[in-house]
Scaffold this active site. Sequence first.
Site, short mmCIF file in Angstrom:
data_model
loop_
_atom_site.label_atom_id
_atom_site.label_comp_id
_atom_site.label_asym_id
_atom_site.label_seq_id
_atom_site.Cartn_x
_atom_site.Cartn_y
_atom_site.Cartn_z
N HIS B 80 1.12 -1.09 -0.18
CA HIS B 80 0.03 0.28 0.30
C HIS B 80 1.11 0.95 -0.01
CE1 HIS B 80 -3.70 2.92 0.95
NE2 HIS B 80 -3.39 1.99 2.07
N TYR B 193 -12.41 0.97 13.16
CA TYR B 193 -11.95 1.05 12.21
C TYR B 193 -12.83 0.82 10.79
CZ TYR B 193 -7.69 0.20 9.43
OH TYR B 193 -7.08 -0.06 8.03
N HIS B 226 -2.52 -2.24 10.92
CA HIS B 226 -2.21 -1.71 11.93
C HIS B 226 -2.46 -2.95 13.43
CE1 HIS B 226 -1.72 2.23 9.95
NE2 HIS B 226 -2.94 1.90 9.51
#
Lengths: 52, 397
Positions: B80, B193, B226
Amino acid sequence: MQKYRCQVCNYVYDPVLGDPDGNIKPGTPFDKLPDNWVCPLCGAGKEEFEKV
Amino acid sequence: MKTQLIKKDIYWTGVIDWSVRNFHGHTYTTGRGTTYNSYLILDERIALVDTVYGPFASELIENIRAVCDPARIDYIIANHVETDHSGALPAVLKLCPKAKVVGTQKCREGLYKHYYCDMDFQVVKTGDTINLGKKTLTFIEAPMIHWPDSMFTYCPEEKLLMPNDAFGQHYADAKRFDDEVPEGILMDEAVKYYANILWPLGALILKKIEELRKMDLYIDMIAPSHGIIWRRDPGKIVNAYVSWAKQETIPRVVVVYETMWGATERMARLMVKGLMDAGVDAGLFDVNRADRTEIVKEMLGAKAFMFGSSTHDNDMLPNIAGFLEALKGLKPKNRMACAFGSFGWGGGAVSNIENIIAGSGIEISQPAFACKYMPDKEETVRCYEFGRAFGEKVLSG
């Protein structure tokens, strides 16, 4: 010719330009795109597109 | 301890950002901090999967050095472009003279537009593999989950999926695995999230999960970029994503309002009493006191919303307006909503709230209720009845 916008990523399909990377010739109207055509930017299907 | 072994010869070399409280600008509050996860795979050829946010580059390099000399790295997988995962890449590359960067074509273009430096780059597509010796890496393009460049990396020998930002949480903790942290907190952060980052992308997420299922990948660990790694039951978070992506909800009403002198707040409190008496679950949030990203988290699983505002300058108040604009971008589907609020003379707040609701594709299931100045005795009853009637609609619909 009618442009269509991808509701996922905002990419605009312009029939005048077509989608050369996806083997779509310039001048191809949106409704003549193959069913398996996907947004060149994000991969969303044709059903995710709306008229601009 | 700088690193942690997560699988045979695979190390977590990420960093913990304990102190960050506002993530990507001010779009996401990270009350529990976050982590930037990076994984180092030792084999005949060495691969680093993702880097970390730029300010933590030296800590990442220290972590890599605790495992091996960075000069030995053959591949850096860039799943990413976003800078919290690629910011340290230019610094790391200086220490890895033979490393190839591996990612999608869009990743290549995006990295160049971020760092303007030349990289030895190998473009990969879905199904492409890299042989490291005993282990291999297979790549799966995942456009718009959540950027056009996004990609998942899978190691079949270790049954390990590294899906970058998918399945992550902003959750700083000394522990790395789901079975080592309180499940309630972990799921709360996973919901927040998804709601704030992935909510509008549900249709693509469903397609991608279907594609993964058809590929017959065997996965016993999901290591996102994360937060905490899923190993106890990785299927649990995948199934949760399917449910959220299908916009499955429970009969719950989230009421969000902004008030000037308390009239709209009084209306909101009366309406919540009506909701509760109707037997529907409810939550009430003052947009100026509650955190926007926490409210959005509450809304993800809720069937219905009520939005209230006093009228000011013939319109709703500015902070509820901002909130509704943000909600519009999240594209909630299959929801019910209604508007309410107080006014002094001309009004305007409730009709403009209804316009935004309708423009967001949310069904207006009950005509708005507006009240001049403070509710009188009769209007007090009407506020309660408004909430109760809406609650009954939510339960039956």
